[in-house]
Design a protein around this motif. Sequence first.
Motif, PDB file in Angstrom:
ATOM      1  N   ILE A 167       0.837  -1.210   0.000  1.00  0.00           N
ATOM      2  CA  ILE A 167       0.000   0.000   0.000  1.00  0.00           C
ATOM      3  C   ILE A 167       0.869   1.256   0.000  1.00  0.00           C
ATOM      4  N   ILE A 168       0.443   2.266  -0.760  1.00  0.00           N
ATOM      5  CA  ILE A 168       1.059   3.593  -0.750  1.00  0.00           C
ATOM      6  C   ILE A 168       0.064   4.566  -0.124  1.00  0.00           C
ATOM      7  N   HIS A 169       0.500   5.265   0.916  1.00  0.00           N
ATOM      8  CA  HIS A 169      -0.349   6.269   1.569  1.00  0.00           C
ATOM      9  C   HIS A 169       0.024   7.649   1.016  1.00  0.00           C
ATOM     10  N   VAL A 170      -0.878   8.279   0.311  1.00  0.00           N
ATOM     11  CA  VAL A 170      -0.622   9.603  -0.261  1.00  0.00           C
ATOM     12  C   VAL A 170      -1.061  10.648   0.755  1.00  0.00           C
ATOM     13  N   ARG A 171      -0.093  11.427   1.261  1.00  0.00           N
ATOM     14  CA  ARG A 171      -0.399  12.344   2.361  1.00  0.00           C
ATOM     15  C   ARG A 171       0.057  13.783   2.105  1.00  0.00           C
ATOM     16  N   ARG A 172       0.930  14.012   1.139  1.00  0.00           N
ATOM     17  CA  ARG A 172       1.451  15.361   0.908  1.00  0.00           C
ATOM     18  C   ARG A 172       1.909  15.488  -0.543  1.00  0.00           C
ATOM     19  N   ALA A 173       2.311  16.699  -0.894  1.00  0.00           N
ATOM     20  CA  ALA A 173       2.810  16.961  -2.248  1.00  0.00           C
ATOM     21  C   ALA A 173       4.019  17.881  -2.165  1.00  0.00           C
ATOM     22  N   VAL A 174       4.824  17.847  -3.195  1.00  0.00           N
ATOM     23  CA  VAL A 174       5.964  18.767  -3.323  1.00  0.00           C
ATOM     24  C   VAL A 174       5.825  19.479  -4.657  1.00  0.00           C
ATOM     25  N   THR A 175       5.738  20.797  -4.610  1.00  0.00           N
ATOM     26  CA  THR A 175       5.597  21.598  -5.827  1.00  0.00           C
ATOM     27  C   THR A 175       6.791  22.529  -5.984  1.00  0.00           C
ATOM     28  N   HIS A 176       6.844  23.198  -7.130  1.00  0.00           N
ATOM     29  CA  HIS A 176       7.953  24.119  -7.411  1.00  0.00           C
ATOM     30  C   HIS A 176       7.382  25.444  -7.949  1.00  0.00           C
ATOM     31  N   PRO A 177       6.758  26.233  -7.088  1.00  0.00           N
ATOM     32  CA  PRO A 177       6.150  27.486  -7.549  1.00  0.00           C
ATOM     33  C   PRO A 177       7.155  28.483  -8.111  1.00  0.00           C
TER      34      PRO A 177
ATOM     35  N   ARG B 157       9.787  27.551  -9.761  1.00  0.00           N
ATOM     36  CA  ARG B 157      10.459  26.819 -10.840  1.00  0.00           C
ATOM     37  C   ARG B 157      11.803  26.208 -10.424  1.00  0.00           C
ATOM     38  N   ASN B 158      12.077  26.125  -9.135  1.00  0.00           N
ATOM     39  CA  ASN B 158      13.269  25.419  -8.701  1.00  0.00           C
ATOM     40  C   ASN B 158      13.131  24.940  -7.259  1.00  0.00           C
ATOM     41  N   ARG B 159      13.047  25.870  -6.311  1.00  0.00           N
ATOM     42  CA  ARG B 159      13.007  25.476  -4.910  1.00  0.00           C
ATOM     43  C   ARG B 159      11.737  24.684  -4.603  1.00  0.00           C
ATOM     44  N   PRO B 160      11.881  23.503  -3.972  1.00  0.00           N
ATOM     45  CA  PRO B 160      10.704  22.681  -3.664  1.00  0.00           C
ATOM     46  C   PRO B 160       9.930  23.239  -2.472  1.00  0.00           C
ATOM     47  N   GLU B 161       8.632  23.033  -2.483  1.00  0.00           N
ATOM     48  CA  GLU B 161       7.778  23.455  -1.385  1.00  0.00           C
ATOM     49  C   GLU B 161       6.882  22.290  -0.998  1.00  0.00           C
ATOM     50  N   VAL B 162       6.978  21.854   0.247  1.00  0.00           N
ATOM     51  CA  VAL B 162       6.149  20.761   0.745  1.00  0.00           C
ATOM     52  C   VAL B 162       4.800  21.340   1.166  1.00  0.00           C
ATOM     53  N   LYS B 163       3.720  20.746   0.702  1.00  0.00           N
ATOM     54  CA  LYS B 163       2.388  21.287   0.971  1.00  0.00           C
ATOM     55  C   LYS B 163       1.374  20.144   1.031  1.00  0.00           C
ATOM     56  N   ASP B 164       0.135  20.504   1.296  1.00  0.00           N
ATOM     57  CA  ASP B 164      -0.940  19.518   1.287  1.00  0.00           C
ATOM     58  C   ASP B 164      -1.205  19.058  -0.145  1.00  0.00           C
ATOM     59  N   THR B 165      -1.923  17.962  -0.266  1.00  0.00           N
ATOM     60  CA  THR B 165      -2.284  17.467  -1.589  1.00  0.00           C
ATOM     61  C   THR B 165      -3.217  18.463  -2.281  1.00  0.00           C
ATOM     62  N   LYS B 166      -3.404  18.270  -3.582  1.00  0.00           N
ATOM     63  CA  LYS B 166      -4.169  19.226  -4.378  1.00  0.00           C
ATOM     64  C   LYS B 166      -5.575  19.422  -3.844  1.00  0.00           C
ATOM     65  N   THR B 167      -6.233  18.356  -3.456  1.00  0.00           N
ATOM     66  CA  THR B 167      -7.572  18.422  -2.870  1.00  0.00           C
ATOM     67  C   THR B 167      -7.635  17.499  -1.666  1.00  0.00           C
ATOM     68  N   ALA B 168      -8.684  17.645  -0.879  1.00  0.00           N
ATOM     69  CA  ALA B 168      -8.855  16.769   0.284  1.00  0.00           C
ATOM     70  C   ALA B 168      -9.014  15.317  -0.156  1.00  0.00           C
ATOM     71  N   ALA B 169      -9.668  15.102  -1.298  1.00  0.00           N
ATOM     72  CA  ALA B 169      -9.875  13.753  -1.803  1.00  0.00           C
ATOM     73  C   ALA B 169      -8.572  13.103  -2.278  1.00  0.00           C
ATOM     74  N   SER B 170      -7.550  13.918  -2.508  1.00  0.00           N
ATOM     75  CA  SER B 170      -6.266  13.384  -2.967  1.00  0.00           C
ATOM     76  C   SER B 170      -5.512  12.648  -1.854  1.00  0.00           C
ATOM     77  N   VAL B 171      -5.917  12.864  -0.613  1.00  0.00           N
ATOM     78  CA  VAL B 171      -5.341  12.093   0.494  1.00  0.00           C
ATOM     79  C   VAL B 171      -5.993  10.716   0.446  1.00  0.00           C
ATOM     80  N   ARG B 172      -5.209   9.711   0.061  1.00  0.00           N
ATOM     81  CA  ARG B 172      -5.792   8.400  -0.206  1.00  0.00           C
ATOM     82  C   ARG B 172      -4.741   7.306  -0.082  1.00  0.00           C
TER      83      ARG B 172
END
Length: 368
Positions: free
Chosen positions: A257-267, A269-284
């Motif tokens: 099983i893979i638990h999806v709990r967070r996301a990493v984006t690059h607003p 265009r380089n430095r990563p930012e740890v944040k919540d998933t795109k939507t509440a339903a994306s936590v799965r």
Amino acid sequence: MTTSSNAVKLPSNGDGLTAAALDELAQRLAPVVAQHLVNCIDVGNAPLQKGSDPTMKINRVVTINGEKRWIHANTEQEYAEKLMQLCGGMQQAPAQRHNFADYANTWFDVYAKPSIEKATATTYKRQITRYLIPHFDGISVEEITVDDVQRLFNDISGTKATKDKVKIVLNMILDAAVEDRLLDRNPLKSKRLKITGGASKVTEPYTQEEMRYMAHNLTKIVDSSDRMYFALLAFHPLRLEEVLGLKWADIDIDAGIIHVRRAVTHPDRNRPEVKDTKTAASVRDIGLSTIALPQLIPGKPDEFVCGGSNPLSYTQVRRMNDRIGKQLEFDGAITPRRFRTTVLTYMTAQKILSWPSQQPDILRLPCA
């Protein structure tokens, strides 16, 4: 010369208008005075007179458009008439105008940026600097019309989705202008507006042949970290930012099983930012592909699967995709968003509703 039938005779005390009459006169003349009188302040509520003789001269100071003026009169009636003459003769101060660029940037800095995600703020700022400010350059907020807004969208080339992003930001700015009483109505609310554009490009899934090729050639990827990244990306219905956000504590190898709990984006265009998933339903929770399982080399629970102690930067991800494509000797490009589309497409086609008991055929291929 005719006399208006609407003329009203105001009460007098013999020496001039009574206080009640002056109040009534002020109310009746208010709409007219408002057109000419800006910041007109009567200094002192009682007339400044010398002695008790009611026939003595009145001396009163008023401020009109920031300029002090003396009015001298023998009666309140004469004072009122001179005040009206003075107001009518003064030049009205020009109305203040608000430069659109300054107003839009202030709205963004004060109201938008502090209350939204960094990635969203970056998108908003891009719409302002790329589309709105160049189009409304040199125009004040008060001058913006429905025609100006329609021309903006006529001049934007691209898809309807691109124009909708611009519309969202402009609508919030113009709503603020209405609230600030700079506009009577938001021009974007007009039924005349027609915002059209081409359809967004559909993300094409990889073919079964391409997916089989990549699955059979995973061992060509030299670096084990690259293989783990690619196995998670290519053979699961995950967004790129979800793959980058996985920590080893999120992967239950024994249960598959893979638990999806967070996301990493690059607003930026380089430095990563740890944040919540795109939507509440994306936590799965999703199943772990049997193709990916042999490629995983577990690390510390709090470490990122891709990156270790720190998530990968935008540049690192881009270079890794290029490197993987070359090592696989894959004819096409390694495009992260296409893999999620591919897996979901085959899951839908094969009516697969749950993992790990059910997996698309392409996710059950042997890696040899």
